[in-house]
Design a protein around this motif. Sequence first.
Motif, PDB file in Angstrom:
ATOM      1  N   TRP A  60     105.634  57.251  -6.955  1.00  0.00           N
ATOM      2  CA  TRP A  60     105.374  56.271  -5.900  1.00  0.00           C
ATOM      3  C   TRP A  60     106.689  55.810  -5.264  1.00  0.00           C
ATOM      4  O   TRP A  60     106.787  55.704  -4.043  1.00  0.00           O
ATOM      5  N   LYS A  61     107.689  55.548  -6.083  1.00  0.00           N
ATOM      6  CA  LYS A  61     108.983  55.100  -5.560  1.00  0.00           C
ATOM      7  C   LYS A  61     109.594  56.178  -4.657  1.00  0.00           C
ATOM      8  O   LYS A  61     110.086  55.880  -3.569  1.00  0.00           O
ATOM      9  N   GLN A  62     109.536  57.420  -5.084  1.00  0.00           N
ATOM     10  CA  GLN A  62     110.079  58.523  -4.290  1.00  0.00           C
ATOM     11  C   GLN A  62     109.321  58.654  -2.965  1.00  0.00           C
ATOM     12  O   GLN A  62     109.932  58.809  -1.905  1.00  0.00           O
ATOM     13  N   LEU A  63     107.997  58.577  -3.021  1.00  0.00           N
ATOM     14  CA  LEU A  63     107.191  58.678  -1.806  1.00  0.00           C
ATOM     15  C   LEU A  63     107.468  57.503  -0.875  1.00  0.00           C
ATOM     16  O   LEU A  63     107.593  57.673   0.340  1.00  0.00           O
ATOM     17  N   TYR A  64     107.562  56.305  -1.431  1.00  0.00           N
ATOM     18  CA  TYR A  64     107.822  55.108  -0.623  1.00  0.00           C
ATOM     19  C   TYR A  64     109.166  55.234   0.091  1.00  0.00           C
ATOM     20  O   TYR A  64     109.288  54.920   1.280  1.00  0.00           O
ATOM     21  N   ASN A  65     110.203  55.708  -0.613  1.00  0.00           N
ATOM     22  CA  ASN A  65     111.522  55.903   0.009  1.00  0.00           C
ATOM     23  C   ASN A  65     111.452  56.945   1.126  1.00  0.00           C
ATOM     24  O   ASN A  65     112.072  56.779   2.182  1.00  0.00           O
ATOM     25  N   GLU A  66     110.695  58.012   0.898  1.00  0.00           N
ATOM     26  CA  GLU A  66     110.519  59.056   1.912  1.00  0.00           C
ATOM     27  C   GLU A  66     109.822  58.482   3.150  1.00  0.00           C
ATOM     28  O   GLU A  66     110.228  58.749   4.280  1.00  0.00           O
ATOM     29  N   MET A  67     108.776  57.682   2.932  1.00  0.00           N
ATOM     30  CA  MET A  67     108.075  57.059   4.060  1.00  0.00           C
ATOM     31  C   MET A  67     109.024  56.150   4.829  1.00  0.00           C
ATOM     32  O   MET A  67     109.038  56.150   6.065  1.00  0.00           O
ATOM     33  N   TRP A  68     109.815  55.377   4.122  1.00  0.00           N
ATOM     34  CA  TRP A  68     110.775  54.462   4.748  1.00  0.00           C
ATOM     35  C   TRP A  68     111.753  55.238   5.628  1.00  0.00           C
ATOM     36  O   TRP A  68     111.998  54.866   6.776  1.00  0.00           O
ATOM     37  N   ASP A  69     112.280  56.338   5.090  1.00  0.00           N
ATOM     38  CA  ASP A  69     113.240  57.156   5.834  1.00  0.00           C
ATOM     39  C   ASP A  69     112.627  57.790   7.078  1.00  0.00           C
ATOM     40  O   ASP A  69     113.333  58.046   8.058  1.00  0.00           O
ATOM     41  N   ARG A  70     111.330  58.051   7.055  1.00  0.00           N
ATOM     42  CA  ARG A  70     110.661  58.746   8.161  1.00  0.00           C
ATOM     43  C   ARG A  70     109.857  57.812   9.068  1.00  0.00           C
ATOM     44  O   ARG A  70     109.088  58.267   9.908  1.00  0.00           O
ATOM     45  N   ASP A  71     110.036  56.489   8.892  1.00  0.00           N
ATOM     46  CA  ASP A  71     109.277  55.495   9.671  1.00  0.00           C
ATOM     47  C   ASP A  71     107.776  55.740   9.563  1.00  0.00           C
ATOM     48  O   ASP A  71     107.048  55.758  10.553  1.00  0.00           O
ATOM     49  N   GLU A  72     107.324  55.922   8.329  1.00  0.00           N
ATOM     50  CA  GLU A  72     105.915  56.148   8.048  1.00  0.00           C
ATOM     51  C   GLU A  72     105.397  55.034   7.147  1.00  0.00           C
ATOM     52  O   GLU A  72     106.175  54.270   6.578  1.00  0.00           O
ATOM     53  N   GLU A  73     104.081  54.997   7.027  1.00  0.00           N
ATOM     54  CA  GLU A  73     103.455  54.048   6.116  1.00  0.00           C
ATOM     55  C   GLU A  73     102.199  54.662   5.524  1.00  0.00           C
ATOM     56  O   GLU A  73     101.662  55.638   6.058  1.00  0.00           O
ATOM     57  N   ALA A  74     101.724  54.060   4.441  1.00  0.00           N
ATOM     58  CA  ALA A  74     100.475  54.490   3.823  1.00  0.00           C
ATOM     59  C   ALA A  74      99.334  53.944   4.682  1.00  0.00           C
ATOM     60  O   ALA A  74      99.092  52.748   4.714  1.00  0.00           O
ATOM     61  N   VAL A  75      98.670  54.841   5.403  1.00  0.00           N
ATOM     62  CA  VAL A  75      97.555  54.447   6.260  1.00  0.00           C
ATOM     63  C   VAL A  75      96.289  54.342   5.424  1.00  0.00           C
ATOM     64  O   VAL A  75      95.489  53.421   5.597  1.00  0.00           O
ATOM     65  N   VAL A  76      96.103  55.285   4.512  1.00  0.00           N
ATOM     66  CA  VAL A  76      94.956  55.288   3.601  1.00  0.00           C
ATOM     67  C   VAL A  76      95.481  55.350   2.178  1.00  0.00           C
ATOM     68  O   VAL A  76      96.363  56.154   1.868  1.00  0.00           O
ATOM     69  N   ILE A  77      94.946  54.489   1.326  1.00  0.00           N
ATOM     70  CA  ILE A  77      95.177  54.580  -0.113  1.00  0.00           C
ATOM     71  C   ILE A  77      93.793  54.848  -0.708  1.00  0.00           C
ATOM     72  O   ILE A  77      92.863  54.082  -0.478  1.00  0.00           O
ATOM     73  N   TYR A  78      93.662  55.966  -1.395  1.00  0.00           N
ATOM     74  CA  TYR A  78      92.331  56.339  -1.868  1.00  0.00           C
ATOM     75  C   TYR A  78      92.305  56.545  -3.377  1.00  0.00           C
ATOM     76  O   TYR A  78      93.318  56.828  -4.003  1.00  0.00           O
ATOM     77  N   HIS A  79      91.115  56.374  -3.927  1.00  0.00           N
ATOM     78  CA  HIS A  79      90.848  56.782  -5.298  1.00  0.00           C
ATOM     79  C   HIS A  79      89.351  56.977  -5.459  1.00  0.00           C
ATOM     80  O   HIS A  79      88.575  56.655  -4.569  1.00  0.00           O
ATOM     81  N   SER A  80      88.994  57.543  -6.593  1.00  0.00           N
ATOM     82  CA  SER A  80      87.583  57.805  -6.837  1.00  0.00           C
ATOM     83  C   SER A  80      87.065  56.924  -7.959  1.00  0.00           C
ATOM     84  O   SER A  80      87.825  56.441  -8.796  1.00  0.00           O
ATOM     85  N   HIS A  81      85.766  56.704  -7.921  1.00  0.00           N
ATOM     86  CA  HIS A  81      85.046  56.100  -9.039  1.00  0.00           C
ATOM     87  C   HIS A  81      84.130  57.185  -9.574  1.00  0.00           C
ATOM     88  O   HIS A  81      83.413  57.823  -8.805  1.00  0.00           O
ATOM     89  N   THR A  82      84.164  57.401 -10.865  1.00  0.00           N
ATOM     90  CA  THR A  82      83.457  58.538 -11.449  1.00  0.00           C
ATOM     91  C   THR A  82      82.043  58.216 -11.919  1.00  0.00           C
ATOM     92  O   THR A  82      81.243  59.131 -12.086  1.00  0.00           O
ATOM     93  N   ALA A  83      81.749  56.947 -12.141  1.00  0.00           N
ATOM     94  CA  ALA A  83      80.427  56.595 -12.662  1.00  0.00           C
ATOM     95  C   ALA A  83      79.795  55.407 -11.945  1.00  0.00           C
ATOM     96  O   ALA A  83      78.705  54.987 -12.301  1.00  0.00           O
ATOM     97  N   THR A  84      80.491  54.873 -10.959  1.00  0.00           N
ATOM     98  CA  THR A  84      79.993  53.695 -10.240  1.00  0.00           C
ATOM     99  C   THR A  84      80.074  53.937  -8.738  1.00  0.00           C
ATOM    100  O   THR A  84      80.656  54.921  -8.279  1.00  0.00           O
ATOM    101  N   GLU A  85      79.503  52.992  -7.986  1.00  0.00           N
ATOM    102  CA  GLU A  85      79.509  53.124  -6.537  1.00  0.00           C
ATOM    103  C   GLU A  85      80.933  53.041  -5.985  1.00  0.00           C
ATOM    104  O   GLU A  85      81.853  52.592  -6.658  1.00  0.00           O
ATOM    105  N   ALA A  86      81.082  53.464  -4.748  1.00  0.00           N
ATOM    106  CA  ALA A  86      82.377  53.444  -4.070  1.00  0.00           C
ATOM    107  C   ALA A  86      82.622  52.049  -3.490  1.00  0.00           C
ATOM    108  O   ALA A  86      82.584  51.816  -2.290  1.00  0.00           O
TER     109      ALA A  86
END
Length: 151
Positions: A60-86
């Motif tokens: 995460w730290k490496q990705l965050y630094n890369e985003m900072w250097d490229r003027d990017e941001e996390a537009v979507v943060i996703y994960h799954s639920h395996t046994a419950t609703e989304a």
Amino acid sequence: MLVIEKATYEAIVAHARKDHPDEACGVVIGPEGSDRAERFVPMLNAAMSPTYYQFDDEDWKQLYNEMWDRDEEAVVIYHSHTATEAYPSRTDIDRAQEPNAHYVLVSTRGGAHSQSYDGPVEFRSYRIVGGEVTEEAVRVVGSYAETEGEH
């Protein structure tokens, strides 16, 4: 509203299916301030758990630094639920720290993790700010070019 390209939508669902029975997690990055989820980045669930996800701190730290250097941001943060609703769990809500991000959840319950599953996939998006959860519509488009000129 989250507008997301079909290829990115499919990549998120595929990642959720692949990592089942553990939760999958990742981000989709875009140019800062654009609200365009352009660069799909699947992450390792360091917790390797069917009920919890945790980005690897170093990744995460490496990705965050890369985003900072490229003027990017996390537009979507996703994960799954395996046994419950989304829908965000209390832990998901407490950990949501990006007020501009769309928090996407995919449920792989009820056989949705199978490649042969042909029913609808529960794919939902939320804004989570200050502990308040607001569900938003999801519009899947072939490409962002389809939305140019819309306001």
